[in-house]
Design a protein around this motif. Structure first.
Motif, PDB file in Angstrom:
ATOM      1  N   SER A  68      19.662  45.704 -21.434  1.00  0.00           N
ATOM      2  CA  SER A  68      19.269  46.424 -22.650  1.00  0.00           C
ATOM      3  C   SER A  68      17.783  46.282 -22.937  1.00  0.00           C
ATOM      4  O   SER A  68      17.234  47.031 -23.722  1.00  0.00           O
ATOM      5  CB  SER A  68      20.074  45.900 -23.846  1.00  0.00           C
ATOM      6  OG  SER A  68      19.751  44.537 -24.043  1.00  0.00           O
ATOM      7  N   GLY A  69      17.144  45.277 -22.350  1.00  0.00           N
ATOM      8  CA  GLY A  69      15.734  45.024 -22.626  1.00  0.00           C
ATOM      9  C   GLY A  69      15.519  44.088 -23.799  1.00  0.00           C
ATOM     10  O   GLY A  69      14.388  43.738 -24.115  1.00  0.00           O
ATOM     11  N   SER A  70      16.582  43.687 -24.437  1.00  0.00           N
ATOM     12  CA  SER A  70      16.465  42.801 -25.593  1.00  0.00           C
ATOM     13  C   SER A  70      16.491  41.346 -25.126  1.00  0.00           C
ATOM     14  O   SER A  70      17.482  40.879 -24.558  1.00  0.00           O
ATOM     15  CB  SER A  70      17.630  43.060 -26.567  1.00  0.00           C
ATOM     16  OG  SER A  70      17.638  42.091 -27.581  1.00  0.00           O
ATOM     17  N   VAL A  71      15.393  40.591 -25.420  1.00  0.00           N
ATOM     18  CA  VAL A  71      15.291  39.187 -25.012  1.00  0.00           C
ATOM     19  C   VAL A  71      16.338  38.361 -25.753  1.00  0.00           C
ATOM     20  O   VAL A  71      16.897  37.417 -25.195  1.00  0.00           O
ATOM     21  CB  VAL A  71      13.873  38.659 -25.257  1.00  0.00           C
ATOM     22  CG1 VAL A  71      13.774  37.174 -24.923  1.00  0.00           C
ATOM     23  CG2 VAL A  71      12.867  39.453 -24.455  1.00  0.00           C
ATOM     24  N   ARG A  72      16.637  38.689 -26.997  1.00  0.00           N
ATOM     25  CA  ARG A  72      17.643  37.943 -27.752  1.00  0.00           C
ATOM     26  C   ARG A  72      19.022  38.057 -27.114  1.00  0.00           C
ATOM     27  O   ARG A  72      19.770  37.075 -27.055  1.00  0.00           O
ATOM     28  CB  ARG A  72      17.715  38.470 -29.190  1.00  0.00           C
ATOM     29  CG  ARG A  72      16.508  38.138 -29.990  1.00  0.00           C
ATOM     30  CD  ARG A  72      16.662  38.663 -31.391  1.00  0.00           C
ATOM     31  NE  ARG A  72      15.427  38.452 -32.138  1.00  0.00           N
ATOM     32  CZ  ARG A  72      15.157  39.018 -33.276  1.00  0.00           C
ATOM     33  NH1 ARG A  72      16.039  39.836 -33.816  1.00  0.00           N
ATOM     34  NH2 ARG A  72      14.031  38.779 -33.896  1.00  0.00           N
ATOM     35  N   THR A  73      19.348  39.240 -26.619  1.00  0.00           N
ATOM     36  CA  THR A  73      20.644  39.429 -25.963  1.00  0.00           C
ATOM     37  C   THR A  73      20.715  38.612 -24.684  1.00  0.00           C
ATOM     38  O   THR A  73      21.748  37.985 -24.392  1.00  0.00           O
ATOM     39  CB  THR A  73      20.863  40.916 -25.636  1.00  0.00           C
ATOM     40  OG1 THR A  73      20.700  41.683 -26.828  1.00  0.00           O
ATOM     41  CG2 THR A  73      22.228  41.165 -25.064  1.00  0.00           C
ATOM     42  N   TYR A  74      19.617  38.595 -23.926  1.00  0.00           N
ATOM     43  CA  TYR A  74      19.577  37.811 -22.690  1.00  0.00           C
ATOM     44  C   TYR A  74      19.720  36.314 -22.991  1.00  0.00           C
ATOM     45  O   TYR A  74      20.446  35.603 -22.300  1.00  0.00           O
ATOM     46  CB  TYR A  74      18.284  38.049 -21.919  1.00  0.00           C
ATOM     47  CG  TYR A  74      18.099  39.475 -21.421  1.00  0.00           C
ATOM     48  CD1 TYR A  74      19.194  40.297 -21.141  1.00  0.00           C
ATOM     49  CD2 TYR A  74      16.843  39.984 -21.203  1.00  0.00           C
ATOM     50  CE1 TYR A  74      19.015  41.583 -20.695  1.00  0.00           C
ATOM     51  CE2 TYR A  74      16.649  41.261 -20.753  1.00  0.00           C
ATOM     52  CZ  TYR A  74      17.745  42.069 -20.498  1.00  0.00           C
ATOM     53  OH  TYR A  74      17.564  43.338 -20.044  1.00  0.00           O
TER      54      TYR A  74
END
Length: 171
Positions: A147-153
């Motif tokens: 998704s490109g979201s660092v928080r999700t990673y």
């Protein structure tokens, strides 16, 4: 092209007479066994056959000059009188047609129907296209994970570490 053929013809006639001279025969003498030297000594038949074949060749050249250069009408009359033989010789004993029917066409049919349509299209192309479709389908699924979201990673990483630790603690 005709000049090259003439040079080759003269060379082949000259090469036929190389073995007549005694000097050449004695030059090769160490290479031959006693039986070969005895056979070479009986060269009368060889010279006779060479003379007869040369006479036949020159007679054929003379007949061709007569029919095709000096008296073309006689050539046409002979071709008309022996039309079946003329057609057979004009078509080169139908060797090309027989070769095409017996060799070329079966190979072409086997190549097109067997190798191209069966092996190439159904096996090789299907395998390559199957690998491509598998990679495309897998990438469709895996691209949803990015998704490109660092928080999700970071959350996914934390969840994975917790699951591994939980597995080892529970055992």
């Amino acid at each position: 092209m005709a000049l090259a053929l003439i040079v080759l013809a003269v060379g082949s006639v000259a090469a036929g007479y190389v073995g007549i001279g005694a000097r050449f025969e004695h030059f090769l003498e160490p290479s031959f066994s006693p039986q070969a030297r005895e056979a070479a000594a009986e060269g009368g038949l060889e010279i006779t056959l060479m003379a007869v074949s040369s006479l036949v060749a020159f007679a054929g050249i003379g007949i061709a000059v007569f029919f095709f250069l000096t008296n073309r009408r006689a050539s046409d009359e002979v071709a008309q009188r022996f039309s079946g033989l003329h057609r057979l010789l004009t078509n080169k004993y139908y060797v090309d047609e027989i070769y095409d029917a017996a060799i070329v066409q079966p190979i072409r049919i086997a190549s097109e129907d067997g190798l191209w349509k069966a092996v190439d299209v159904r096996v090789i192309d299907a395998a390559v296209n199957g690998v491509g479709d598998t990679v495309a389908g897998t990438s469709q699924v895996l691209r949803r994970l990015q998704s490109g979201s660092v928080r999700t990673y970071a959350a996914s990483l934390f969840l994975g570490v917790v699951m591994i630790l939980g597995y080892y603690l529970w055992r």
